[in-house]
Design a protein around this motif. Structure first.
Motif, PDB file in Angstrom:
ATOM      1  N   TYR A  67       0.837  -1.211   0.000  1.00 38.06           N
ATOM      2  CA  TYR A  67       0.000   0.000   0.000  1.00 38.06           C
ATOM      3  C   TYR A  67       0.870   1.258   0.000  1.00 38.06           C
ATOM      4  O   TYR A  67       0.482   2.293  -0.518  1.00 38.06           O
ATOM      5  CB  TYR A  67      -0.967  -0.004   1.192  1.00 38.06           C
ATOM      6  N   GLY A 127       3.696   1.353  -1.545  1.00 37.13           N
ATOM      7  CA  GLY A 127       4.432   1.351  -2.812  1.00 37.13           C
ATOM      8  C   GLY A 127       5.871   0.896  -2.686  1.00 37.13           C
ATOM      9  O   GLY A 127       6.681   1.168  -3.571  1.00 37.13           O
ATOM     10  N   LYS A 134      -1.799  -3.380  -6.266  1.00 38.08           N
ATOM     11  CA  LYS A 134      -1.430  -2.428  -7.323  1.00 38.08           C
ATOM     12  C   LYS A 134      -2.681  -2.041  -8.135  1.00 38.08           C
ATOM     13  O   LYS A 134      -2.904  -0.865  -8.432  1.00 38.08           O
ATOM     14  CB  LYS A 134      -0.354  -3.050  -8.227  1.00 38.08           C
ATOM     15  N   LEU A 135      -3.503  -3.056  -8.460  1.00 36.22           N
ATOM     16  CA  LEU A 135      -4.730  -2.782  -9.225  1.00 36.22           C
ATOM     17  C   LEU A 135      -5.678  -1.895  -8.417  1.00 36.22           C
ATOM     18  O   LEU A 135      -6.332  -1.005  -8.953  1.00 36.22           O
ATOM     19  CB  LEU A 135      -5.453  -4.090  -9.572  1.00 36.22           C
ATOM     20  N   LYS A 159      -4.869   0.249  -6.159  1.00 35.62           N
ATOM     21  CA  LYS A 159      -4.345   1.621  -6.058  1.00 35.62           C
ATOM     22  C   LYS A 159      -4.441   2.364  -7.389  1.00 35.62           C
ATOM     23  O   LYS A 159      -4.762   3.538  -7.432  1.00 35.62           O
ATOM     24  CB  LYS A 159      -2.880   1.576  -5.600  1.00 35.62           C
ATOM     25  N   ASP A 160      -4.171   1.640  -8.496  1.00 31.58           N
ATOM     26  CA  ASP A 160      -4.193   2.286  -9.820  1.00 31.58           C
ATOM     27  C   ASP A 160      -5.599   2.711 -10.237  1.00 31.58           C
ATOM     28  O   ASP A 160      -5.770   3.692 -10.950  1.00 31.58           O
ATOM     29  CB  ASP A 160      -3.641   1.331 -10.891  1.00 31.58           C
ATOM     30  N   ARG A 161      -6.594   1.918  -9.824  1.00 27.94           N
ATOM     31  CA  ARG A 161      -8.007   2.176 -10.167  1.00 27.94           C
ATOM     32  C   ARG A 161      -8.231   2.323 -11.677  1.00 27.94           C
ATOM     33  O   ARG A 161      -9.065   3.112 -12.120  1.00 27.94           O
ATOM     34  CB  ARG A 161      -8.530   3.423  -9.439  1.00 27.94           C
ATOM     35  N   LYS A 162      -7.443   1.570 -12.473  1.00 29.81           N
ATOM     36  CA  LYS A 162      -7.629   1.648 -13.929  1.00 29.81           C
ATOM     37  C   LYS A 162      -8.766   0.741 -14.373  1.00 29.81           C
ATOM     38  O   LYS A 162      -9.340   0.920 -15.438  1.00 29.81           O
ATOM     39  CB  LYS A 162      -6.338   1.238 -14.640  1.00 29.81           C
ATOM     40  N   GLN A 163      -9.030  -0.291 -13.596  1.00 27.29           N
ATOM     41  CA  GLN A 163     -10.120  -1.203 -13.918  1.00 27.29           C
ATOM     42  C   GLN A 163     -10.842  -1.544 -12.615  1.00 27.29           C
ATOM     43  O   GLN A 163     -10.220  -1.571 -11.556  1.00 27.29           O
ATOM     44  CB  GLN A 163      -9.573  -2.475 -14.576  1.00 27.29           C
ATOM     45  N   GLY A 184     -10.061  -0.111  -1.691  1.00 21.41           N
ATOM     46  CA  GLY A 184      -9.830   0.192  -3.104  1.00 21.41           C
ATOM     47  C   GLY A 184     -10.692  -0.627  -4.052  1.00 21.41           C
ATOM     48  O   GLY A 184     -10.628  -0.451  -5.268  1.00 21.41           O
TER      49      GLY A 184
END
Ligand code: SF4
Ligand code: SF4
Length: 430
Positions: free
Chosen positions: A22, A24, A126-127, A129-133, A164
């Motif tokens: 979390y 990084g 990572k997913l 935190k990125d919140r891309k999908q 998240g």
């Protein structure tokens, strides 16, 4: 540090890595562990961060003295239902991975903590935190009652979102859907008094035993995926590009999610215990979250979590659909691995006086799973209470389930027997 190589040290390493991920800096944390100079801790870090063979769930971390049977009365070799644990000339445990189903029974009994199950959360962070999908948490029906009584499903959902996740979906809703399908399968498969059907494909230990040991019973398995797989596929159908993380009470589900023909459904599996540790380490107290309710499952789907629940759900649904049907469900429940073995053996020998066989690899069902937080009595009580709080007894009268089915391309429940329309719910065991 970590000289005793205990489970708590494995858990401690997991918690350190979650916190670091979390923040990084997971790689730095793994390096720090490495610099501590303990080979076992290095391996713990590898498996606690989701590393190792991607198709494997259970790993041997270190040789053991082989004296645990005398000390603890527990024996990993004897616990294995698939003859996958053997000992070499020195008495050290060897896992024959070709035989291993990943059920995790050996990990449960290994008090030397030489055997561990992979933890799959760190790569997911990572997913998140990125919140891309969108990443969905789907929780097994046994979730209710696992944590403190004041942690309602709505608060738990809010806590997952704080981690998240995009949302939390109860697998019970898809257990409802599978209940409808299984009722139709029973109607199709059991048309004479001496016919019988094996269900409860929600338990990977039960179906692994059938597939690997009692193969002659395979034609009696109803061709359905588990509620976990149905839920994962359903979400991905409705949210293309989404990732799905199952949260449940056992190691066996980690192995099920990796099976070749269904591995599209779920991207990672967490246990109730791991989730408890994750909330603790990132400082989220679900009890203090605001309500975020969205509970639409029926009694049927909710009671899958305890032994006998699947039989009752499908029997109630069959009676609701066809009250005049002459051949009713006469169920037998196998409760725990020993019972599963006996019931399957008797079924093979034609000695079973039942037309519907339900099997649970853990005594009490999923509420008795090895990675539960609550004890089996508390879990069963809460599951039954939650079941009775549902607005409908069966999915037949649940407008949310019917609406969801339409969105998934099933306009009428008879289409469950249409191999194209119901493809996402079908599993070929032959
Ligand atoms: S995970 Fe299950 S099948 Fe594999 S070695 Fe352990 S007990 Fe045997
Ligand atoms: S009965 Fe046990 S092994 Fe089977 S799905 Fe439930 S928790 Fe997992």
């Amino acid at each position: 540090m970590y000289e005793q190589n205990t489970q708590s040290n494995y858990d401690d390493i997991f918690k350190r890595l979650v916190k670091a991920a979390y923040n990084g800096d997971v790689e730095q944390e793994i390096n720090k562990i490495h610099q501590e100079g303990n080979e076992t801790a290095d391996k713990y870090a590898l498996y606690a961060s989701g590393g190792g063979d991607p198709n494997q769930v259970v790993f041997k971390v270190k040789d053991c003295a082989g004296d645990c049977v005398q000390k603890t009365g527990e024996d990993c070799e004897a616990s294995c239902l698939f003859n996958a644990v053997v000992r070499d000339m020195e008495g050290n445990v060897v896992i024959k991975h070709n035989n291993c189903s990943g059920c995790g029974k050996c990990v449960e009994v290994c008090k030397n903590y030489s055997l561990v199950d992979k933890k799959e959360f760190v790569p997911i962070i990572k997913l998140l935190k990125d919140r891309k999908q969108p990443v969905f948490a789907i929780v097994a029906p046994a979730f209710i009652g696992q944590y403190a009584p004041e942690i309602t499903p709505g608060k738990l959902r809010a806590a997952f979102k704080r981690l998240g996740f995009y949302g939390m979906v109860e697998v019970a809703l898809f257990a409802d859907i599978l209940t409808l399908k299984e009722a139709l399968e029973f109607d199709r498969l059991v048309t004479k008094e001496d016919h019988f059907m094996l269900t409860s494909m929600c338990c990977p230990i039960w179906f692994s035993m059938v597939k690997r040991v009692y193969k002659d019973l395979v034609p009696h398995i109803s061709p359905s995926v588990s509620p976990m797989v149905a839920c994962g596929r359903g979400i991905k159908f409705l949210h293309p590009g989404a990732k799905v993380v199952f949260v449940g009470p056992c190691i066996a589900k980690k192995a099920e999610a990796k099976e070749e023909d269904i591995k599209d459904a779920v991207d990672a599996v967490l246990t109730f215990k791991e989730v408890d540790q994750i909330f603790g380490v990132v400082g989220i107290d679900p009890a203090k979250m605001s309500e975020d309710p969205s509970e639409h499952s029926s009694t049927a789907g909710r009671i899958y979590a305890r032994t006998g629940g699947v039989s009752k759900a499908i029997s109630d649904t069959l009676n609701r659909l066809w009250p005049e049907r002459k051949i009713k469900i006469r169920a037998i429940q196998a409760d725990g691995p020993k019972d599963c073995k006996e019931v399957l053996k008797e079924a093979l020998e034609g000695k079973i006086d039942a037309n519907f066989l339900e099997g649970m690899g853990c005594p009490g069902g999923c509420v008795g799973g090895p990675r539960s937080v609550a004890d089996v009595e508390t879990g069963t009580k809460r599951v039954n209470e939650y079941g009775s709080e549902a607005e409908s007894l069966t999915p037949v009268d649940n407008e949310h389930v019917m609406d969801l089915l339409k969105h998934l391309g099933i306009a009428d429940i008879h289409e469950f027997l249409d191999s194209e329309k119901a493809a996402m719910f079908i599993r070929d065991f032959m």
